[in-house]
Design a protein around this motif. Structure first.
Motif, PDB file in Angstrom:
ATOM      1  N   UNK A 289       1.135   2.475   2.698  1.00 48.88           N
ATOM      2  CA  UNK A 289      -0.284   2.304   3.222  1.00 48.88           C
ATOM      3  C   UNK A 289      -0.103   1.823   4.776  1.00 48.88           C
ATOM      4  N   UNK A 290      -1.347   1.921   5.263  1.00 49.43           N
ATOM      5  CA  UNK A 290      -1.740   1.543   6.792  1.00 49.43           C
ATOM      6  C   UNK A 290      -1.311   0.015   6.552  1.00 49.43           C
ATOM      7  N   UNK A 291      -0.927  -0.348   7.695  1.00 48.73           N
ATOM      8  CA  UNK A 291      -0.214  -2.023   7.626  1.00 48.73           C
ATOM      9  C   UNK A 291      -1.395  -2.833   8.001  1.00 48.73           C
TER      10      UNK A 291
ATOM     11  N   UNK B  44       3.557   4.304   9.514  1.00 46.79           N
ATOM     12  CA  UNK B  44       2.824   2.991   8.944  1.00 46.79           C
ATOM     13  C   UNK B  44       3.905   1.844   8.360  1.00 46.79           C
TER      14      UNK B  44
END
Lengths: 186, 386, 67
Positions: B156-158, B349
């Motif tokens: 996922x997006x960090x 990501x």
């Protein structure tokens, strides 16, 4: 005065159909990620949005004017719930259905940063239902239905949307040069 | 896969099962991890105490996840732990979960590992074992959380940290299986005991997976900060040329530097890090560029196909490396490889593109002479142009 | 300090952002945003905040954020 309201109602409805046609075509162009003619990539998205919001404004006038027009005899219930009207219930009902869909799509689009891309995209698919319903409503309701120029406008809109959807379905639609784009779930 | 231990460092692999588990308060757990100077053994080497503290900040009870996905093909240590001393990992996980009042404790076991022994050990400890799917990136923290939550196993997006919002939307603590085993031992024997091995600034032991040109490939336990040569000696290197430290995302250390300590400080000049303790020995009969091209190709295939630069850049980088390995007479290949490497770094990501670029950069640097000979159409291992 | 963050899990390389804040983002050869400053998430100077905000609002995939 009544004549004016009636004319306003019809006029705004027809222009709104044109606006939504532009919106849909540019929406497909936006999704493709290509720039279109002189418009940059952000320009395509911006005009898509502006056309949509203009259409929404026109529909507000369209519905409002017919609501106050004694000749149209539109009841509030007909604005909210489809297929209950006394006058051409089917064709009017399509308009009501389109209005409901439009309300949902508009609200979710304005709140897209809050609801996130998944919900936004899912709801945005409704526009492929919304446009044909609105188109049929324009074709079947009202005084102008069947007139040559109205048929011409409707046919032009239909051709534009058919062409855009056809382009979308082509395998080459998703390719930008030799770039592979990420797989995104709906 | 055999297991070995340096004589005086038999800790993890010699541990006996425990009776009742020590019950710790969140503060005691935090103090133990902090005072022990324990760092994550899964690859990133992040201080465990900081992660633990992060999940105690939330209002909701956290989910604690033991990470035994072991997607790195050259790593075997989690498999060895879960088959030889599964109770150690399970107990470590249970101790952490109880101390934090966890909502749930899950041990995530990768597809390559037999979960039978872990399931048996987990039965009485309130730990669930999830035998999961997935390749190289499935063990990445957010990808693992996504899979446990029923979403595709992709990162996922960090910006959304799993310690804030993870499994079930709860704060989630993901710790590597070995880290949990170490924590379990620290809870049992104390900080002073833990610090008897290793260096003051990098204490304890680590498991190392040794493979490649060696007499006995296997997993060895050694003190942190051991010399590279000492750790390798237990496996019996055969004509070593260089060692890939840190696995497919790692970097090469020439075999001429066996006195290199396996510490962040000593490995930094090589662009390497201890990571998950993978040591792969390159023998004199393998072309390093061929090997790197194979790894890069594998890593390109293993991309989650989510981020544009990774999808497009990794195959291009691997292709260029493959052409270089084939001695294609194109003097532009090194600069093309360099360009792709810079184009993917920091643009995804997760760290997959960065790790791949790191390994490729190291190959080009450490084997610069070999690269030149390839460009001239010759390889001393594979011969003339193909 | 404001930074322009690209959410790579969402970005599809439409390229609208690079047109709106060319000072901060270029387009790479595949159309994906490329930080001009070399930073992972380029810092947004006050003078560019309005443009950066337009880019955030224009991204069809909501892949940009000011953080």
């Amino acid at each position: 005065m009544n004549e004016a309201l009636w004319a306003l109602g019809r006029g705004t409805g027809i222009v709104a159909l044109v606006m939504f046609t532009i919106t849909l075509v540019l929406g497909i162009a936006t999704h493709s990620g290509r720039s279109l003619g002189g418009l940059g990539r952000f320009g395509v998205a911006d005009v898509h949005r502006t056309a949509a919001l203009t259409g929404v404004g026109l529909i507000a006038v369209h519905v409002g004017s017919l609501l106050f027009d004694p000749f149209a005899q539109l009841r509030l219930v007909d604005v909210l719930f489809p297929f209950l009207g006394a006058y051409r219930p089917f064709w009017l009902g399509l308009g009501t259905l389109a209005l409901d869909l439009l309300a949902v799509v508009t609200v979710v689009s304005l709140l897209r940063h809050r609801v996130g891309p998944r919900v936004f995209r899912a709801v945005h698919w409704l526009t492929y239902v919304l446009w044909p319903v609105a188109w049929l409503h324009a074709l079947g309701t009202g005084t102008d239905a069947g007139s040559v120029w109205m048929t011409g406008v409707a046919a032009t809109c239909f051709a534009a949307v058919t062409a855009a959807v056809g382009w979308r379905l082509l395998p080459s639609y998703g390719e930008r040069g030799r770039t592979r784009t990420p797989r995104k779930s709906l | 896969m055999t297991t070995m231990t340096l004589s005086d460092t038999r800790r993890l692999l010699a541990a006996e099962p425990m009776g009742t588990l020590p019950r710790l308060s969140p503060d005691t757990l935090l103090a133990l991890a902090d005072d022990a100077g324990l760092t994550g053994r899964g690859g990133a080497g992040f201080p465990t105490a900081i992660k633990v503290r992060a999940v105690t900040q939330g209002r909701r009870a956290p989910v604690v996840v033991g990470n035994a996905m072991e997607g790195e093909p050259l790593s075997y240590k989690d498999a060895v732990l879960l088959t030889r001393v599964p109770y150690l990992v399970v107990d470590g996980l249970a101790i952490v979960a109880r101390a934090l009042g966890a909502h749930e404790a899950v041990l995530a076991v990768g597809p390559e590992i037999d979960p039978t022994a872990a399931i048996e050990a987990a039965r009485t400890r309130g730990v669930q074992v999830a035998h999961l799917e997935g390749g190289f990136v499935a063990g990445q923290e957010s990808a693992l959380v996504n899979q446990l939550d029923g979403r595709p196993a992709i990162p996922g997006d960090p910006l959304v940290r799993v310690t804030t919002r993870g499994v079930y939307g709860r704060p989630t603590l993901v710790l590597n299986a070995e880290t949990l085993a170490q924590l379990g031992l620290i809870a049992r024997h104390g900080v002073a005991w833990f610090r008897e091995a290793g260096l003051p600034e990098d204490p304890g032991t680590s498991l190392f997976s040794i493979s490649g040109s060696v007499e006995h490939a296997g997993v060895v336990e050694a003190p942190r900060g051991s010399l590279l040569g000492d750790v390798l000696a237990s496996a019996g290197p055969v004509h070593p040329v260089a060692v890939l430290v840190g696995g497919f995302h790692g970097a090469w250390v020439p075999a001429t530097a066996p006195a290199t300590r396996l510490t962040a400080h000593d490995l930094k000049p090589y662009g390497a890090a201890v990571g998950a303790g993978v040591l792969h020995v390159l023998g004199h009969d393998t072309c390093p560029i061929r090997m790197a091209a194979g790894i890069a190709g594998y890593l390109a295939e293993e991309s989650a196909a989510q981020c544009g630069p990774c999808i497009n850049g990794l195959p291009r980088m691997a292709d260029a490396l493959e052409r270089l390995a084939d001695r294609v007479p194109d003097p532009g290949l090194p600069s093309e490889i360099d360009r792709m490497r810079l184009l993917v770094t920091g643009r995804g990501a997760c760290a997959h593109p960065d790790g791949t670029a790191r390994m490729v950069a190291s190959t080009m640097r450490v084997f610069a002479d070999h690269v030149s000979r390839h460009l001239a159409g010759h390889c001393e291992i594979e011969g003339g142009r193909r | 300090m404001t930074r322009l963050h690209v959410d790579w899990t969402r970005c599809d390389g439409h390229g609208a952002c690079a047109e709106l804040v060319p000072e901060l983002l270029a387009s790479d050869e595949w159309g994906f945003p490329l930080s001009r400053t070399g930073e992972r998430d380029p810092e947004v100077p006050v003078s560019l905040e309005e443009h950066a905000d337009h880019a955030v609002r224009s991204c069809p995939l909501m892949a940009l954020r000011l953080v």
